[in-house]
Motif scaffolding. Structure first.
Motif, PDB file in Angstrom:
ATOM      1  N   LEU A  61       0.852  -1.142   0.287  1.00 47.78           N
ATOM      2  CA  LEU A  61      -0.082   0.097  -0.161  1.00 47.78           C
ATOM      3  C   LEU A  61       1.151   1.424   0.022  1.00 47.78           C
ATOM      4  N   ASP A  62       2.124   1.157   0.394  1.00 45.04           N
ATOM      5  CA  ASP A  62       2.960   2.271   0.475  1.00 45.04           C
ATOM      6  C   ASP A  62       4.228   2.214  -0.320  1.00 45.04           C
ATOM      7  N   ALA A  63       4.034   1.135  -1.211  1.00 44.07           N
ATOM      8  CA  ALA A  63       5.477   0.643  -1.921  1.00 44.07           C
ATOM      9  C   ALA A  63       6.018   1.911  -2.729  1.00 44.07           C
ATOM     10  N   ALA A  64       4.817   2.583  -3.548  1.00 43.50           N
ATOM     11  CA  ALA A  64       5.533   3.779  -4.370  1.00 43.50           C
ATOM     12  C   ALA A  64       6.261   4.767  -3.571  1.00 43.50           C
ATOM     13  N   GLU A  65       5.765   5.096  -2.305  1.00 41.94           N
ATOM     14  CA  GLU A  65       6.268   6.228  -1.706  1.00 41.94           C
ATOM     15  C   GLU A  65       7.642   5.956  -0.858  1.00 41.94           C
ATOM     16  N   ASN A  66       7.717   4.492  -0.470  1.00 44.85           N
ATOM     17  CA  ASN A  66       8.992   4.114   0.042  1.00 44.85           C
ATOM     18  C   ASN A  66       9.832   3.641  -0.804  1.00 44.85           C
ATOM     19  N   SER A  67       9.889   3.711  -2.166  1.00 42.99           N
ATOM     20  CA  SER A  67      10.976   2.845  -3.014  1.00 42.99           C
ATOM     21  C   SER A  67      11.706   3.901  -3.816  1.00 42.99           C
ATOM     22  N   ARG A  68      11.801   5.317  -3.221  1.00 40.01           N
ATOM     23  CA  ARG A  68      12.613   6.077  -4.010  1.00 40.01           C
ATOM     24  C   ARG A  68      13.864   5.673  -3.833  1.00 40.01           C
ATOM     25  N   ALA A 228      15.912  -1.654 -17.626  1.00 36.53           N
ATOM     26  CA  ALA A 228      15.565  -1.611 -18.807  1.00 36.53           C
ATOM     27  C   ALA A 228      15.126  -0.285 -19.383  1.00 36.53           C
ATOM     28  N   GLY A 229      15.360   0.664 -18.657  1.00 33.13           N
ATOM     29  CA  GLY A 229      15.277   2.119 -19.558  1.00 33.13           C
ATOM     30  C   GLY A 229      14.217   2.935 -18.781  1.00 33.13           C
ATOM     31  N   TYR A 230      13.637   2.464 -17.880  1.00 33.99           N
ATOM     32  CA  TYR A 230      12.595   3.350 -17.173  1.00 33.99           C
ATOM     33  C   TYR A 230      13.068   4.597 -16.362  1.00 33.99           C
ATOM     34  N   ASP A 231      12.725   5.692 -16.377  1.00 30.40           N
ATOM     35  CA  ASP A 231      12.918   6.819 -15.472  1.00 30.40           C
ATOM     36  C   ASP A 231      12.426   6.594 -14.068  1.00 30.40           C
ATOM     37  N   GLY A 232      12.791   5.788 -13.492  1.00 29.88           N
ATOM     38  CA  GLY A 232      12.386   5.436 -12.051  1.00 29.88           C
ATOM     39  C   GLY A 232      11.660   6.391 -11.321  1.00 29.88           C
ATOM     40  N   GLU A 233      12.190   7.783 -11.276  1.00 25.59           N
ATOM     41  CA  GLU A 233      11.507   8.634 -10.204  1.00 25.59           C
ATOM     42  C   GLU A 233      10.096   9.061 -11.160  1.00 25.59           C
ATOM     43  N   LYS A 234      10.328   9.165 -12.318  1.00 28.26           N
ATOM     44  CA  LYS A 234       9.043   9.455 -13.026  1.00 28.26           C
ATOM     45  C   LYS A 234       7.955   8.479 -12.853  1.00 28.26           C
ATOM     46  N   LEU A 235       8.396   7.107 -12.767  1.00 23.56           N
ATOM     47  CA  LEU A 235       7.527   6.035 -12.498  1.00 23.56           C
ATOM     48  C   LEU A 235       6.805   6.155 -11.377  1.00 23.56           C
ATOM     49  N   LEU A 236       7.696   6.447 -10.397  1.00 24.70           N
ATOM     50  CA  LEU A 236       6.792   6.584  -8.990  1.00 24.70           C
ATOM     51  C   LEU A 236       6.190   7.707  -8.850  1.00 24.70           C
ATOM     52  N   GLU A 237       6.297   8.795  -9.556  1.00 23.22           N
ATOM     53  CA  GLU A 237       5.446  10.024  -9.269  1.00 23.22           C
ATOM     54  C   GLU A 237       4.357   9.897 -10.235  1.00 23.22           C
ATOM     55  N   GLN A 238       4.192   9.109 -11.275  1.00 18.26           N
ATOM     56  CA  GLN A 238       3.073   8.932 -11.938  1.00 18.26           C
ATOM     57  C   GLN A 238       2.144   8.028 -11.264  1.00 18.26           C
ATOM     58  N   SER A 239       2.801   7.070 -10.596  1.00 18.86           N
ATOM     59  CA  SER A 239       2.219   6.157  -9.655  1.00 18.86           C
ATOM     60  C   SER A 239       1.298   6.944  -8.571  1.00 18.86           C
ATOM     61  N   LEU A 240       2.103   7.677  -7.709  1.00 22.28           N
ATOM     62  CA  LEU A 240       1.631   8.237  -6.495  1.00 22.28           C
ATOM     63  C   LEU A 240       0.347   9.224  -7.134  1.00 22.28           C
ATOM     64  N   SER A 241       0.574   9.804  -8.389  1.00 27.91           N
ATOM     65  CA  SER A 241      -0.437  10.855  -8.740  1.00 27.91           C
ATOM     66  C   SER A 241      -1.802  10.219  -8.868  1.00 27.91           C
ATOM     67  N   LEU A 242      -1.671   8.876  -9.147  1.00 21.77           N
ATOM     68  CA  LEU A 242      -3.029   8.207  -9.458  1.00 21.77           C
ATOM     69  C   LEU A 242      -3.507   7.038  -8.385  1.00 21.77           C
ATOM     70  N   SER A 243      -2.489   6.841  -7.419  1.00 20.24           N
ATOM     71  CA  SER A 243      -2.786   5.774  -6.526  1.00 20.24           C
ATOM     72  C   SER A 243      -2.371   6.063  -4.919  1.00 20.24           C
ATOM     73  N   ARG A 244      -2.770   7.346  -4.614  1.00 22.76           N
ATOM     74  CA  ARG A 244      -2.445   7.556  -3.177  1.00 22.76           C
ATOM     75  C   ARG A 244      -3.498   7.239  -2.314  1.00 22.76           C
ATOM     76  N   MET A 245      -3.185   6.736  -1.227  1.00 22.79           N
ATOM     77  CA  MET A 245      -3.998   6.597   0.087  1.00 22.79           C
ATOM     78  C   MET A 245      -4.460   7.567   0.690  1.00 22.79           C
ATOM     79  N   PRO A 246      -5.609   8.128   1.219  1.00 25.55           N
ATOM     80  CA  PRO A 246      -6.786   6.697   1.339  1.00 25.55           C
ATOM     81  C   PRO A 246      -7.508   6.522   0.527  1.00 25.55           C
TER      82      PRO A 246
END
Length: 564
Positions: A61-68, A228-246
């Motif tokens: 549930l907190d993976a995107a926030e904790n993976s930086r 594989a070539g992803y911008d990891g920070e961008k991946l997390l930012e986009q995820s957090l913008s769409l999947s924040r708790m609660p």
């Protein structure tokens, strides 16, 4: 005035409107939103001993926030290996350690994203000698980074694949073989210790509070994604913008979970995935997540992935269709399915950097569906059974003894059939016909193939699936062993007893020894096929094993063999 169901749920699932409303009321009665946001483990189980495990399985549930920090370390690693001339990477993993990396690697290719700094990423999650050798031919050993990935650190497939490729690397770079390897594992595992002993280039510690199939947004998924070539920070930012708790009751994941639960309550327990080509790789990841989470206590949602296209009359009434839509290739088919009274839920698949949020949506959906079904989404009580049987067989082989195998029902120089039959027949076709005709409404046919997963075999087995459905009107699934043992294997043994299991094994054309083990990969994959068969039989499943002699599988017309 429109109801919540009418206003927020797509028209494609109108057939399930009453069931959806019932499931929404069930969530409301259970104070779902507040309890979910508080991580109340009693949503999934009332058993005290199991609640402790669930407590340590909600870190996703907190993976995107904790993976930086993980992303930063992975990006540093990529820069380092590129500067040293590395060009390829191979994930040696199974289940949750391999399926999300596979999606990441295929997604970035099919989306046409211009990649600047990356390694060509491959996944190896098989003990088939042919598949191992096939991958080895495609990579330059001296320029390949091997990602040894295992949550427990003891996964037999990962351990043996590491042993093999360590030997291969040592032949070309004996002094610094460890620089060709990184590890991803939970803290303090055997794999972490091995990484230290062998002086691996890097050892990532994954969040131990995340289960394997929910690990797409922690090190197991993100490290290969960055490589594989992803911008990891961008991946997390986009995820957090769409999947924040609660979350709320209108959350996209909750909505999908309610539809899954409503379909299950309506007798539609076959989750049929229809995917546009650019996003087809999501199917295998969804398959593990849903099947392994829901398939227990005699219950379960069966994902039906990469099913050959069928005529409308071949679709049984126990299905929910989920369309993974990228380019709209199947829009017309969706219209036909809806007109044929098949409920269809469309997931509009994301742009490349929304992928992490899509993983999160399905994780939420699966956990919600399991709440509605009354099963614990976070355990896998039957996964170990096949492994234990296979381990016992390997011990016998290591001792120099032969395995005890039941007498075949029928055999010739190319094929042997193993199983039970009430009749004595003079042909393989007759035994197979008897077996398949046991199927009844609500059943499915699972083809569990312990052979190389390649395009030719997928096409051949796909033709068989289409033939079987035409003859029986039953859904079919295809799993390549031992890969599927870490996904649908749980549902096969722990779910409802409504499957017909066709296990395929073969004598491999080439022998490939496992360094230091005294056995070969040939022994291992054969023991795994036998282990799966015996585990299914121990749960009174209907199972028939077909064992092909060397080079016989490729020459056999399966559709003729199974002709009813």
């Amino acid at each position: 005035m429109t109801t919540q169901t009418e206003s927020t749920y797509p028209a494609g699932v109108n057939l399930l409107a009453k069931a959806i409303q019932s499931q929404l009321e069930k969530l409301k009665e259970n104070n779902f939103v507040e309890r979910f946001n508080q991580r109340d483990v009693t949503l999934w189980t009332e058993i005290k001993a199991d609640q402790e495990e669930v407590t340590h399985r909600l870190g996703w549930l907190d993976a995107a926030e904790n993976s930086r920090q993980t992303v930063k370390e992975a990006e540093k690693l990529l820069k380092e290996v590129l500067s040293e001339g590395f060009t390829h990477a191979v994930v040696l993993g199974m289940g949750g350690s391999s399926l999300a990396p596979e999606v990441y690697s295929q997604f970035i290719t099919t989306h046409g994203e211009e990649q600047k700094n990356y390694l060509v990423l491959s996944i190896l999650d098989s003990t088939s000698p042919e598949q191992i050798l096939s991958l080895q031919k495609r990579i330059p050993i001296d320029k390949t980074l091997f990602i040894v990935s295992s949550k427990s650190g003891t996964t037999v497939e990962v351990k043996t694949l590491f042993a093999y490729f360590w030997e291969q690397v040592s032949r070309v770079d004996a002094k610094s073989a460890g620089r060709h390897f990184i590890a991803i594992s939970d803290p303090n595992t055997q794999l972490q210790k091995l990484a230290a002993e062998k002086e691996f280039r890097k050892a990532f510690e994954a969040d131990p509070n995340v289960g394997g199939r929910y690990s797409a947004l922690i090190a197991f998924g993100l490290v290969p994604a960055v490589l594989a070539g992803y911008d990891g920070e961008k991946l997390l930012e986009q995820s957090l913008s769409l999947s924040r708790m609660p979350i709320s009751i209108n959350d996209a994941g909750v909505q999908l979970g309610v539809v899954l639960g409503a379909a299950y309550a309506s007798g539609r327990d076959k989750l049929t995935l229809l995917a546009d080509a650019p996003v087809e790789s999501m199917g295998s990841w969804i398959e593990q997540l849903v099947a392994e989470s829901s398939g227990k206590e005699g219950k379960g949602i069966l994902p039906v992935d990469v099913e050959p296209l069928l005529s409308m009359e071949d679709y049984s009434t126990d299905r929910l269709i989920v369309y993974l839509r990228a380019d709209g290739h199947f829009d017309e088919r969706v219209s036909e399915l809806t007109a044929s009274n098949q409920p269809v839920f469309t997931c509009r698949m994301p742009e490349l950097y929304d992928l992490a949020a899509e993983f999160y949506r399905w994780e939420v959906a699966t956990s919600v569906a399991c709440i509605l079904m009354g099963v614990n989404a976070f355990n896998q009580p039957n996964v170990q059974e096949s492994k234990d049987i296979a381990k016992q067989m390997l011990s016998v082989l290591k001792a120099g003894d032969e395995l005890k195998i039941n007498k075949p029902l029928w055999q010739d120089e190319t094929l042997a059939l193993y199983g039970e039959s009430a009749h004595k027949h003079v042909s393989a076709q007759a035994y197979l016909k008897d077996f398949i005709l046991q199927g009844k409404s609500g059943d499915y046919i699972a083809v569990n193939a312990f052979i190389e997963r390649n395009e030719d075999n997928e096409i051949k087995l796909g033709e068989l699936r289409k033939s079987l459905t035409r003859a029986t009107h039953l859904p079919t699934t295809l799993g390549f062993g031992p890969r599927f043992l870490h996904s649908t294997g749980q549902l096969h043994k722990g779910g409802e007893n409504n499957g017909l299991y066709i296990v395929i094994s073969q004598d491999e054309a080439q022998t490939l020894d496992i360094p230091g083990e005294g056995i070969s990969f040939n022994n291992l994959i054969f023991a795994q096929a036998l282990g799966d068969t015996q585990a299914l039989e121990s749960h009174n499943r209907r199972v028939l094993r077909l064992h092909f002699a060397i080079n016989s599988f490729n020459k056999t017309q399966l559709t003729d063999l199974f002709r009813l």
